[in-house]
Scaffold this motif. Structure first.
Motif, mmCIF file in Angstrom:
data_model
loop_
_atom_site.group_PDB
_atom_site.id
_atom_site.type_symbol
_atom_site.label_atom_id
_atom_site.label_comp_id
_atom_site.label_asym_id
_atom_site.label_seq_id
_atom_site.Cartn_x
_atom_site.Cartn_y
_atom_site.Cartn_z
ATOM 1 N N GLY A 264 24.613 41.746 -27.835
ATOM 2 C CA GLY A 264 25.273 43.018 -28.127
ATOM 3 C C GLY A 264 25.305 43.261 -29.622
ATOM 4 O O GLY A 264 25.752 42.390 -30.370
ATOM 5 N N SER A 265 24.836 44.412 -30.063
ATOM 6 C CA SER A 265 24.772 44.656 -31.511
ATOM 7 C C SER A 265 26.111 45.122 -32.071
ATOM 8 O O SER A 265 26.604 44.589 -33.058
ATOM 9 N N ILE A 266 26.707 46.145 -31.454
ATOM 10 C CA ILE A 266 28.055 46.589 -31.827
ATOM 11 C C ILE A 266 28.931 46.387 -30.600
ATOM 12 O O ILE A 266 28.698 46.994 -29.551
ATOM 13 N N LYS A 267 29.937 45.529 -30.718
ATOM 14 C CA LYS A 267 30.698 45.168 -29.524
ATOM 15 C C LYS A 267 32.195 45.123 -29.785
ATOM 16 O O LYS A 267 32.638 44.588 -30.799
ATOM 17 N N PHE A 268 32.954 45.674 -28.844
ATOM 18 C CA PHE A 268 34.411 45.543 -28.800
ATOM 19 C C PHE A 268 34.712 44.630 -27.599
ATOM 20 O O PHE A 268 34.354 44.939 -26.478
ATOM 21 N N GLY A 269 35.405 43.500 -27.808
ATOM 22 C CA GLY A 269 35.643 42.539 -26.746
ATOM 23 C C GLY A 269 34.572 41.457 -26.771
ATOM 24 O O GLY A 269 33.909 41.307 -27.778
ATOM 25 N N THR A 270 34.406 40.626 -25.741
ATOM 26 C CA THR A 270 35.159 40.756 -24.502
ATOM 27 C C THR A 270 36.589 40.223 -24.640
ATOM 28 O O THR A 270 37.475 40.598 -23.870
ATOM 29 N N GLU A 271 36.769 39.283 -25.581
ATOM 30 C CA GLU A 271 38.123 38.770 -25.813
ATOM 31 C C GLU A 271 38.967 39.920 -26.351
ATOM 32 O O GLU A 271 38.748 40.402 -27.450
ATOM 33 N N SER A 272 39.940 40.362 -25.555
ATOM 34 C CA SER A 272 40.567 41.656 -25.847
ATOM 35 C C SER A 272 42.017 41.700 -25.398
ATOM 36 O O SER A 272 42.406 42.526 -24.580
ATOM 37 N N THR A 289 17.159 44.861 -29.269
ATOM 38 C CA THR A 289 18.383 44.235 -28.776
ATOM 39 C C THR A 289 18.323 44.105 -27.252
ATOM 40 O O THR A 289 18.061 45.082 -26.550
ATOM 41 N N LYS A 290 18.581 42.900 -26.757
ATOM 42 C CA LYS A 290 18.412 42.610 -25.338
ATOM 43 C C LYS A 290 19.683 42.813 -24.523
ATOM 44 O O LYS A 290 19.617 42.919 -23.302
ATOM 45 N N GLY A 291 20.828 42.809 -25.150
ATOM 46 C CA GLY A 291 22.060 42.763 -24.371
ATOM 47 C C GLY A 291 23.008 43.921 -24.562
ATOM 48 O O GLY A 291 24.193 43.797 -24.261
ATOM 49 N N GLY A 292 22.563 45.042 -25.053
ATOM 50 C CA GLY A 292 23.445 46.191 -25.200
ATOM 51 C C GLY A 292 23.561 46.647 -26.631
ATOM 52 O O GLY A 292 23.766 45.840 -27.537
ATOM 53 N N GLY A 293 23.421 47.945 -26.864
ATOM 54 C CA GLY A 293 23.513 48.487 -28.217
ATOM 55 C C GLY A 293 24.948 48.661 -28.663
ATOM 56 O O GLY A 293 25.418 48.036 -29.611
ATOM 57 N N ILE A 294 25.682 49.520 -27.952
ATOM 58 C CA ILE A 294 27.106 49.761 -28.212
ATOM 59 C C ILE A 294 27.871 49.363 -26.951
ATOM 60 O O ILE A 294 27.616 49.885 -25.870
ATOM 61 N N LYS A 295 28.819 48.425 -27.104
ATOM 62 C CA LYS A 295 29.590 47.947 -25.958
ATOM 63 C C LYS A 295 31.079 48.030 -26.305
ATOM 64 O O LYS A 295 31.525 47.402 -27.262
ATOM 65 N N VAL A 296 31.826 48.799 -25.530
ATOM 66 C CA VAL A 296 33.271 48.944 -25.744
ATOM 67 C C VAL A 296 33.953 48.413 -24.485
ATOM 68 O O VAL A 296 33.903 49.031 -23.420
ATOM 69 N N LEU A 297 34.614 47.254 -24.623
ATOM 70 C CA LEU A 297 35.097 46.520 -23.460
ATOM 71 C C LEU A 297 36.562 46.125 -23.630
ATOM 72 O O LEU A 297 36.907 45.354 -24.523
ATOM 73 N N SER A 298 37.420 46.627 -22.771
ATOM 74 C CA SER A 298 38.806 46.164 -22.715
ATOM 75 C C SER A 298 39.034 45.569 -21.338
ATOM 76 O O SER A 298 39.059 46.297 -20.339
ATOM 77 N N MET A 314 18.627 53.702 -32.564
ATOM 78 C CA MET A 314 18.349 52.556 -31.699
ATOM 79 C C MET A 314 16.865 52.518 -31.345
ATOM 80 O O MET A 314 16.285 53.542 -31.000
ATOM 81 N N ASP A 315 16.283 51.341 -31.395
ATOM 82 C CA ASP A 315 14.897 51.161 -30.995
ATOM 83 C C ASP A 315 14.776 49.915 -30.132
ATOM 84 O O ASP A 315 15.201 48.832 -30.538
ATOM 85 N N ARG A 316 14.246 50.071 -28.908
ATOM 86 C CA ARG A 316 14.024 48.958 -27.981
ATOM 87 C C ARG A 316 15.340 48.229 -27.682
ATOM 88 O O ARG A 316 15.497 47.051 -27.946
ATOM 89 N N VAL A 317 16.266 48.956 -27.071
ATOM 90 C CA VAL A 317 17.618 48.439 -26.835
ATOM 91 C C VAL A 317 17.954 48.488 -25.342
ATOM 92 O O VAL A 317 17.857 49.540 -24.707
ATOM 93 N N ASP A 318 18.330 47.349 -24.767
ATOM 94 C CA ASP A 318 18.871 47.303 -23.408
ATOM 95 C C ASP A 318 20.198 48.056 -23.365
ATOM 96 O O ASP A 318 21.057 47.852 -24.228
ATOM 97 N N MET A 319 20.400 48.878 -22.355
ATOM 98 C CA MET A 319 21.657 49.595 -22.138
ATOM 99 C C MET A 319 22.261 50.092 -23.461
ATOM 100 O O MET A 319 23.178 49.470 -24.020
ATOM 101 N N PRO A 320 21.780 51.209 -23.979
ATOM 102 C CA PRO A 320 22.258 51.696 -25.279
ATOM 103 C C PRO A 320 23.774 51.838 -25.396
ATOM 104 O O PRO A 320 24.345 51.503 -26.427
ATOM 105 N N ILE A 321 24.451 52.313 -24.322
ATOM 106 C CA ILE A 321 25.906 52.497 -24.393
ATOM 107 C C ILE A 321 26.548 51.968 -23.109
ATOM 108 O O ILE A 321 26.176 52.358 -22.005
ATOM 109 N N PHE A 322 27.532 51.076 -23.282
ATOM 110 C CA PHE A 322 28.235 50.480 -22.148
ATOM 111 C C PHE A 322 29.725 50.461 -22.462
ATOM 112 O O PHE A 322 30.161 49.850 -23.444
ATOM 113 N N ILE A 323 30.529 51.137 -21.634
ATOM 114 C CA ILE A 323 31.983 51.177 -21.808
ATOM 115 C C ILE A 323 32.623 50.683 -20.515
ATOM 116 O O ILE A 323 32.332 51.184 -19.433
ATOM 117 N N ARG A 324 33.509 49.686 -20.642
ATOM 118 C CA ARG A 324 34.111 49.085 -19.460
ATOM 119 C C ARG A 324 35.592 48.819 -19.666
ATOM 120 O O ARG A 324 35.994 48.102 -20.600
#
Length: 462
Positions: A264-272, A289-298, A314-324
């Motif tokens: 994950g390149s930019i990540k909030f969490g998972t420890e939250s 990036t293989k595991g997510g571009g922007i991840k916001v996780l609470s 973003m270039d060649r990024v798995d799941m560009p935006i993931f919010i959970r």
């Protein structure tokens, strides 16, 4: 009279000499016994220089020309550790050369706290210079730990080497600067700030692929932080906003960074556990990036709000935006379990990029955006604006009927939801999703819908 004039002249000369040569605030590690030959373990010598600098009222400890091997070094008030451009600080391969400060158990269940450079309850400290700090992380791979046990002829080996050292670790400290240095190959996280404040990380390059759980920069229950002009390439999260205590992380500015990650390149969490708010991330490039571009996780009780992410390429990024928003509710440091948290007032805008090709995607076929709360806890207000994502396609008829599990208490990772019924945006359990100029372009055919929304109220932003 002549003697009197001569004495006066000498007195003036002495005064000028003293005035022009105040007590030096520069301390060379070699003057304290450090040997830069890439072999000698210099922990005690460099620490003597740090202690003398602190006791002298502060200043700069310099590592110049050469390779300095060391175990844990503890920075103290008003001390700058400067790594000259032609110098390297290299972590010892012997786990016994490291100290643990504020030991804790991380989300993977591993003991953490050892570090190469650390500080606890310190203020006005810095790590600077254009040299390199290399954690020698490969020394902590299982095969190398076994070899070290044999080399040291150790009888008691349980847990030996398991507390893999971070490269830089700051605990309950303030007025911290990390500037210009090259940070390489730690055995665990690269740069961890815990319950600290007044932080500047600038012009720092990070390369971290020597071991597992090798984050780049972690802001953990910390505040008033600036990260800018950094180049970060990691096997785990590149920049991670997290809270392993109920105390929040807030007032954070990240700008003009180049980021690559396998998780994950930019990540909030998972420890939250603690809240995260007043966070601005602008003008960053994310690539390969293989595991997510922007991840916001609470998922552990954090209330995440007032977040703006603006101007991301973003270039060649798995799941560009993931919010959970989830209900895992893990605890750390013997803290009490939190109530389920929230995610609201998050703005993501001016994002342009492409997903990875089908043969290198963790989920095949991939999607551009996944946002989901739970049936009992919805995500609040989200704004997506001026987002253009290029996707490979690949969805077939059966994918249009894909079932997306709720998995409220599971570790929050987009790949666990497998193939989604939308190639662009899948949104679920959202109270207020606002979109404006969100465009998905396909490079191949895809039978899935561009957007699928479930239990979600949507509006077009003005």
């Amino acid at each position: 009279m002549k003697d009197k004039l001569h004495f006066t002249s000498l007195l003036i000369a002495c005064m000028l000499f003293v005035g022009c040569n105040p007590k030096s605030d520069v301390y060379k590690a070699t003057d304290f016994g450090a040997i830069a030959n890439g072999k000698t373990v210099n922990t005690e010598a460099i620490q003597r220089a740090i202690d003398a600098c602190n006791e002298g009222g502060g200043g700069t400890v310099i590592l110049d020309k050469g390779d300095y091997v060391s175990g844990t070094l503890l920075l103290k008030d008003k001390v700058t550790l400067h790594i000259a451009e032609d110098a390297q600080l290299i972590g010892s391969s012997n786990p016994l050369d490291y100290q643990s400060i504020d030991t804790f158990t991380d989300a993977t269940g591993q003991k953490r706290g050892n570090c190469l450079i650390g500080a606890k309850n310190a203020t006005n400290i810095a790590v600077t210079g254009k040299g390199t700090i290399d954690g020698n992380g490969e020394a902590f791979l299982a095969k190398n730990i076994k070899a070290k046990i044999k080399e040291l002829n150790l009888a008691q080996t349980e847990g030996f080497g398991s507390n893999r050292p971070f490269l830089l670790r700051f605990v309950n400290s303030s007025q911290i600067k990390v500037q210009d240095v090259h940070l390489r190959q730690p055995a665990a996280w690269t740069c961890h700030f815990y319950q600290s404040n007044d932080i500047l990380v600038e012009n720092v390059s990070i390369y971290s692929h020597a071991h597992k759980n090798n984050d780049g920069i972690d802001l953990d229950s910390s505040y008033d932080a600036i990260i800018k002009n950094c180049d970060i390439n990691t096997g785990d999260d590149a920049i991670c906003i997290k809270t392993t205590s109920p105390k929040p992380t807030y007032n954070v500015q990240v700008s003009d960074c180049k980021l690559r990650s396998d998780w994950g390149s930019i990540k909030f969490g998972t420890e939250s556990m603690g809240d995260m708010y007043n966070i601005d991330i602008t003008n960053c490039q994310i690539y390969d990036t293989k595991g997510g571009g922007i991840k916001v996780l609470s998922v552990d009780g954090a209330n995440i709000h007032d977040v703006t992410i603006d101007g991301i390429q973003m270039d060649r990024v798995d799941m560009p935006i993931f919010i959970r928003l989830g209900e895992r509710l893990r605890t750390y440091r013997n803290a009490e379990k939190q109530e389920v948290g929230s995610i609201t007032d998050v703005i993501i805008k001016n994002v342009k990029g492409s997903a990875r090709a089908l043969d290198s995607s963790r989920v095949n076929p991939p999607s551009g955006i996944l946002m989901t709360g739970t049936p009992n806890h919805k995500i609040g207000k989200i704004l997506l604006e001026n987002i253009e994502l290029e996707l490979p396609g690949g969805g077939i008829e059966e994918h249009t009927m894909a079932t997306v599990a709720e998995d409220e208490t599971r570790y929050p990772e987009f790949s666990f939801f497998t193939v989604l019924p939308a190639y662009g945006l899948y949104g679920r359990h959202i109270e207020n999703l606002q979109t404006n100029n969100v465009v998905f372009t396909l490079n191949g055919t895809d039978k899935r819908e561009s957007q699928v929304l479930v239990d979600t109220h949507t509006t077009l932003s003005e």
